[in-house]
Design a protein around this motif. Structure first.
Motif, short mmCIF file in Angstrom:
data_model
loop_
_atom_site.label_atom_id
_atom_site.label_comp_id
_atom_site.label_asym_id
_atom_site.label_seq_id
_atom_site.Cartn_x
_atom_site.Cartn_y
_atom_site.Cartn_z
N LEU A 1 18.06 35.43 -28.10
CA LEU A 1 17.68 35.46 -29.51
C LEU A 1 18.25 34.28 -30.29
CD1 LEU A 1 18.29 39.27 -30.16
CD2 LEU A 1 16.10 38.12 -29.73
N ALA A 2 19.03 33.42 -29.64
CA ALA A 2 19.68 32.30 -30.32
C ALA A 2 18.75 31.09 -30.39
CB ALA A 2 20.96 31.91 -29.59
N GLU A 3 18.84 30.37 -31.50
CA GLU A 3 18.14 29.11 -31.64
C GLU A 3 18.94 28.02 -30.94
OE1 GLU A 3 17.03 25.86 -35.13
OE2 GLU A 3 17.77 27.85 -35.72
N VAL A 4 18.28 27.23 -30.10
CA VAL A 4 18.92 26.10 -29.44
C VAL A 4 18.80 24.90 -30.37
CG1 VAL A 4 18.87 24.55 -27.45
CG2 VAL A 4 18.43 27.00 -27.14
N VAL A 5 19.95 24.30 -30.70
CA VAL A 5 20.01 23.20 -31.66
C VAL A 5 20.49 21.94 -30.93
CG1 VAL A 5 21.00 22.37 -33.82
CG2 VAL A 5 20.53 24.83 -33.52
N PRO A 6 19.67 20.89 -30.88
CA PRO A 6 20.10 19.66 -30.23
C PRO A 6 21.10 18.89 -31.09
CG PRO A 6 17.86 19.41 -31.08
CD PRO A 6 18.28 20.83 -31.36
N VAL A 7 22.13 18.35 -30.45
CA VAL A 7 23.15 17.55 -31.11
C VAL A 7 23.30 16.27 -30.30
CG1 VAL A 7 25.56 17.46 -31.87
CG2 VAL A 7 24.34 19.65 -31.88
N PRO A 8 23.30 15.10 -30.96
CA PRO A 8 23.48 13.85 -30.20
C PRO A 8 24.86 13.79 -29.55
CG PRO A 8 22.93 13.41 -32.52
CD PRO A 8 23.13 14.87 -32.39
N ARG A 9 24.91 13.18 -28.39
CA ARG A 9 26.19 12.97 -27.71
C ARG A 9 26.96 11.84 -28.39
NH1 ARG A 9 26.58 15.36 -22.50
NH2 ARG A 9 24.56 16.02 -21.68
N GLY A 10 28.28 11.96 -28.40
CA GLY A 10 29.13 10.89 -28.87
C GLY A 10 29.30 9.85 -27.77
N ALA A 11 30.06 8.82 -28.04
CA ALA A 11 30.29 7.73 -27.08
C ALA A 11 30.93 8.24 -25.80
CB ALA A 11 31.15 6.65 -27.71
N ALA B 1 22.98 41.26 -33.43
CA ALA B 1 23.86 41.75 -34.49
C ALA B 1 23.99 40.74 -35.63
CB ALA B 1 25.25 42.07 -33.93
N ALA B 2 23.84 39.47 -35.33
CA ALA B 2 23.93 38.41 -36.33
C ALA B 2 23.18 37.20 -35.76
CB ALA B 2 25.39 38.05 -36.60
N PRO B 3 22.73 36.30 -36.63
CA PRO B 3 22.07 35.09 -36.12
C PRO B 3 23.02 34.31 -35.22
CG PRO B 3 21.80 35.28 -38.51
CD PRO B 3 22.78 36.33 -38.10
N ALA B 4 22.44 33.63 -34.23
CA ALA B 4 23.24 32.83 -33.31
C ALA B 4 22.58 31.48 -33.09
CB ALA B 4 23.40 33.56 -31.98
N LEU B 5 23.42 30.46 -33.00
CA LEU B 5 22.97 29.10 -32.72
C LEU B 5 23.66 28.63 -31.45
CD1 LEU B 5 23.40 27.49 -36.27
CD2 LEU B 5 21.29 28.44 -35.27
N LEU B 6 22.93 27.97 -30.58
CA LEU B 6 23.49 27.36 -29.38
C LEU B 6 23.36 25.86 -29.55
CD1 LEU B 6 24.65 27.61 -26.50
CD2 LEU B 6 22.28 27.61 -25.68
N LEU B 7 24.50 25.17 -29.69
CA LEU B 7 24.50 23.72 -29.86
C LEU B 7 24.60 23.07 -28.49
CD1 LEU B 7 26.96 23.32 -32.88
CD2 LEU B 7 24.52 23.89 -32.88
N VAL B 8 23.59 22.27 -28.15
CA VAL B 8 23.55 21.61 -26.85
C VAL B 8 23.30 20.12 -27.05
CG1 VAL B 8 22.70 23.70 -25.72
CG2 VAL B 8 21.08 21.98 -26.46
N ALA B 9 23.64 19.33 -26.04
CA ALA B 9 23.35 17.90 -26.10
C ALA B 9 21.85 17.71 -26.23
CB ALA B 9 23.87 17.21 -24.85
N ALA B 10 21.45 16.73 -27.06
CA ALA B 10 20.04 16.52 -27.35
C ALA B 10 19.21 16.33 -26.08
CB ALA B 10 19.88 15.31 -28.29
N ASP B 11 19.79 15.74 -25.04
CA ASP B 11 19.05 15.53 -23.80
C ASP B 11 18.90 16.80 -22.97
OD1 ASP B 11 21.43 15.14 -21.49
OD2 ASP B 11 22.01 14.51 -23.51
N ARG B 12 19.50 17.91 -23.43
CA ARG B 12 19.40 19.20 -22.74
C ARG B 12 18.59 20.23 -23.52
NH1 ARG B 12 21.32 18.71 -17.51
NH2 ARG B 12 23.20 17.46 -17.56
N ALA B 13 18.02 19.80 -24.65
CA ALA B 13 17.32 20.75 -25.53
C ALA B 13 15.85 20.39 -25.67
CB ALA B 13 17.98 20.76 -26.91
#
Length: 177
Positions: free
Chosen positions: A76-86, A56-68
């Motif tokens: 249908l969602a794009e998996v987007v890596p995000v660095p973990r914080g401290a 129905a609409a674009p979707a993004l899945l934000l995951v920890a970079a070590d999981r992507a």
């Protein structure tokens, strides 16, 4: 639905998707669907939820970079890596910056309480809207949980506006300057 219609993106955490299976689309008013963003650092969701499959609409899945994996999809969602914080979680400021780089600057964080609380604690919210309704729910997960303070001088004191919506009162807290 009106808040979704005016936002570039609507964001929720994995628990909201897991327990509620929301569509995160605009249905009860006119307006375009926002990009749907789900934060799932550990990639616990299996991809069978509506937000990843309905198109129905674009979707993004934000995951920890070590999981992507590069170029990964979740339904249908794009998996987007995000660095973990401290602390091992995904930094709300990094998330806002990543989304802004994609042209998604007007972000509506719809829930849940853990996600909203993390953005609030990090100082990554411009506004917070709290509604008080004449409904008593009893115990359960709090809507907002922040670290304890021992001095009221450390409390958050945003500018506020109050709106009456029938029996419901909404308090809008403005954290900008």
């Amino acid at each position: 639905h009106r808040m979704r219609a005016i936002a570039d993106a609507v964001l929720v955490g994995a628990n909201t998707v897991l327990h509620d299976d929301p569509q995160l689309t605009v249905r009860l008013c006119a307006g375009a669907h926002p990009v749907r963003v789900v934060i799932d650092p550990e990639r616990r969701l299996d991809g069978h939820q509506r937000v990843f499959r309905d198109g129905a609409a674009p979707a993004l899945l934000l995951v920890a970079a070590d999981r992507a994996a590069q170029g990964a999809q979740q339904g249908l969602a794009e998996v987007v890596p995000v660095p973990r914080g401290a602390d091992g979680t995904l930094d709300p400021h990094a998330i806002r910056q990543l989304l802004a780089q994609r042209g998604l600057a007007w972000l509506f964080i719809e829930g849940g309480g853990v996600t909203v609380s993390r953005f609030l604690a990090a100082g990554a919210l411009d506004r917070l809207q709290i509604t008080v309704a004449p409904v008593i729910l009893g115990s359960g997960r709090p809507g907002i949980a922040l670290p304890e303070i021992t001095d009221l001088g450390h409390s958050l004191r945003p500018r506020t506006r109050r709106f009456t919506l029938g029996d419901v009162v909404m308090i809008e807290c403005d954290f900008r300057g």
